[in-house]
Scaffold this motif. Sequence first.
Motif, mmCIF file in Angstrom:
data_model
loop_
_atom_site.group_PDB
_atom_site.id
_atom_site.type_symbol
_atom_site.label_atom_id
_atom_site.label_comp_id
_atom_site.label_asym_id
_atom_site.label_seq_id
_atom_site.Cartn_x
_atom_site.Cartn_y
_atom_site.Cartn_z
ATOM 1 N N SER A 132 3.323 1.872 -38.175
ATOM 2 C CA SER A 132 2.071 1.236 -38.564
ATOM 3 C C SER A 132 2.396 -0.176 -39.027
ATOM 4 C CB SER A 132 1.423 2.046 -39.685
ATOM 5 O OG SER A 132 0.263 1.405 -40.142
ATOM 6 N N VAL A 133 1.656 -1.159 -38.516
ATOM 7 C CA VAL A 133 1.892 -2.550 -38.904
ATOM 8 C C VAL A 133 0.563 -3.238 -39.207
ATOM 9 C CG1 VAL A 133 4.040 -2.833 -37.618
ATOM 10 C CG2 VAL A 133 1.898 -3.357 -36.509
ATOM 11 N N ARG A 134 0.624 -4.207 -40.074
ATOM 12 C CA ARG A 134 -0.557 -5.039 -40.355
ATOM 13 C C ARG A 134 -0.546 -6.209 -39.381
ATOM 14 N NH1 ARG A 134 -2.804 -5.280 -45.681
ATOM 15 N NH2 ARG A 134 -2.754 -7.518 -45.326
ATOM 16 N N SER A 135 -1.699 -6.684 -39.043
ATOM 17 C CA SER A 135 -1.799 -7.787 -38.082
ATOM 18 C C SER A 135 -1.021 -9.016 -38.545
ATOM 19 C CB SER A 135 -3.262 -8.144 -37.814
ATOM 20 O OG SER A 135 -3.971 -8.395 -39.013
ATOM 21 N N GLU A 136 -0.910 -9.205 -39.857
ATOM 22 C CA GLU A 136 -0.168 -10.349 -40.384
ATOM 23 C C GLU A 136 1.333 -10.258 -40.077
ATOM 24 O OE1 GLU A 136 -3.661 -9.632 -43.169
ATOM 25 O OE2 GLU A 136 -2.208 -8.404 -42.122
ATOM 26 N N ASP A 137 1.818 -9.061 -39.807
ATOM 27 C CA ASP A 137 3.250 -8.845 -39.579
ATOM 28 C C ASP A 137 3.618 -8.655 -38.113
ATOM 29 O OD1 ASP A 137 3.586 -8.910 -42.380
ATOM 30 O OD2 ASP A 137 3.114 -6.773 -42.518
ATOM 31 N N VAL A 138 2.647 -8.723 -37.228
ATOM 32 C CA VAL A 138 2.886 -8.457 -35.801
ATOM 33 C C VAL A 138 3.928 -9.390 -35.205
ATOM 34 C CG1 VAL A 138 1.809 -8.614 -33.519
ATOM 35 C CG2 VAL A 138 0.709 -7.313 -35.333
ATOM 36 N N ASN A 139 3.907 -10.662 -35.568
ATOM 37 C CA ASN A 139 4.823 -11.629 -34.944
ATOM 38 C C ASN A 139 6.294 -11.362 -35.258
ATOM 39 O OD1 ASN A 139 2.109 -13.269 -34.997
ATOM 40 N ND2 ASN A 139 3.419 -14.054 -33.370
ATOM 41 N N GLN A 140 6.573 -10.575 -36.294
ATOM 42 C CA GLN A 140 7.961 -10.195 -36.578
ATOM 43 C C GLN A 140 8.490 -9.249 -35.502
ATOM 44 O OE1 GLN A 140 7.940 -8.559 -40.524
ATOM 45 N NE2 GLN A 140 7.375 -10.501 -41.461
ATOM 46 N N LEU A 141 7.625 -8.383 -34.992
ATOM 47 C CA LEU A 141 8.023 -7.430 -33.950
ATOM 48 C C LEU A 141 7.735 -7.955 -32.551
ATOM 49 C CD1 LEU A 141 6.669 -4.136 -35.548
ATOM 50 C CD2 LEU A 141 9.055 -4.797 -35.294
ATOM 51 N N PHE A 142 6.648 -8.685 -32.418
ATOM 52 C CA PHE A 142 6.200 -9.212 -31.125
ATOM 53 C C PHE A 142 6.057 -10.729 -31.241
ATOM 54 C CE2 PHE A 142 4.745 -4.865 -31.446
ATOM 55 C CZ PHE A 142 4.904 -4.338 -30.188
ATOM 56 N N PRO A 143 7.155 -11.479 -31.134
ATOM 57 C CA PRO A 143 7.118 -12.932 -31.352
ATOM 58 C C PRO A 143 6.150 -13.681 -30.439
ATOM 59 C CG PRO A 143 9.379 -12.156 -31.185
ATOM 60 C CD PRO A 143 8.498 -11.002 -30.839
ATOM 61 N N ASP A 144 5.883 -13.163 -29.262
ATOM 62 C CA ASP A 144 5.002 -13.849 -28.321
ATOM 63 C C ASP A 144 3.537 -13.433 -28.442
ATOM 64 O OD1 ASP A 144 7.182 -15.227 -27.278
ATOM 65 O OD2 ASP A 144 7.600 -13.653 -25.809
ATOM 66 N N ALA A 145 3.234 -12.566 -29.393
ATOM 67 C CA ALA A 145 1.859 -12.098 -29.555
ATOM 68 C C ALA A 145 0.961 -13.238 -30.030
ATOM 69 C CB ALA A 145 1.806 -10.952 -30.554
ATOM 70 N N PRO A 146 -0.280 -13.243 -29.575
ATOM 71 C CA PRO A 146 -1.201 -14.277 -30.061
ATOM 72 C C PRO A 146 -1.543 -14.032 -31.527
ATOM 73 C CG PRO A 146 -2.373 -12.658 -28.742
ATOM 74 C CD PRO A 146 -0.912 -12.318 -28.648
ATOM 75 N N MET A 169 -6.516 -11.571 -36.052
ATOM 76 C CA MET A 169 -7.327 -11.607 -37.261
ATOM 77 C C MET A 169 -6.585 -10.860 -38.374
ATOM 78 S SD MET A 169 -11.277 -10.336 -37.786
ATOM 79 C CE MET A 169 -10.934 -8.712 -37.156
ATOM 80 N N PRO A 170 -6.462 -11.448 -39.552
ATOM 81 C CA PRO A 170 -5.750 -10.772 -40.651
ATOM 82 C C PRO A 170 -6.474 -9.510 -41.104
ATOM 83 C CG PRO A 170 -6.598 -12.921 -41.351
ATOM 84 C CD PRO A 170 -6.956 -12.750 -39.907
ATOM 85 N N GLY A 171 -5.674 -8.576 -41.642
ATOM 86 C CA GLY A 171 -6.244 -7.368 -42.228
ATOM 87 C C GLY A 171 -6.379 -6.187 -41.290
ATOM 88 N N LEU A 172 -5.943 -6.332 -40.040
ATOM 89 C CA LEU A 172 -6.054 -5.219 -39.098
ATOM 90 C C LEU A 172 -4.876 -4.265 -39.249
ATOM 91 C CD1 LEU A 172 -7.034 -7.136 -35.846
ATOM 92 C CD2 LEU A 172 -8.553 -5.914 -37.408
ATOM 93 N N LYS A 173 -5.149 -2.968 -39.131
ATOM 94 C CA LYS A 173 -4.086 -1.966 -39.107
ATOM 95 C C LYS A 173 -3.829 -1.637 -37.640
ATOM 96 C CE LYS A 173 -2.759 2.631 -40.579
ATOM 97 N NZ LYS A 173 -3.141 3.857 -41.284
ATOM 98 N N LEU A 174 -2.589 -1.847 -37.205
ATOM 99 C CA LEU A 174 -2.210 -1.642 -35.811
ATOM 100 C C LEU A 174 -1.037 -0.665 -35.742
ATOM 101 C CD1 LEU A 174 -2.328 -5.404 -34.870
ATOM 102 C CD2 LEU A 174 -4.072 -3.690 -34.356
#
Length: 88
Positions: free
Chosen positions: A31-45, A48-53
Amino acid sequence: MLDETKTHPNPLLTDEQLASLGGGRVAYLKSVRSEDVNQLFPDAPELMPGLKLFALLAADGKPIVLTDSRDAALANAMENQLQMVSLH
């Protein structure tokens, strides 16, 4: 009482050996927060903050898929015949 903050002085497996377990057939869900996505997926656009992914990751931590649905991530693992493991 066991102090989980200390590492074992003689690990049974190296980080590389641990990462190679499963030969590309083992994955885990994180489980990741949208704010932390770029740590795992550097090329991700930018998201919106606050999403649970949910990120499906290979045993070595390599990202496989990112989705807003746990079920979709698990379905992707099944489609790709990946063995799911739990991390604690």
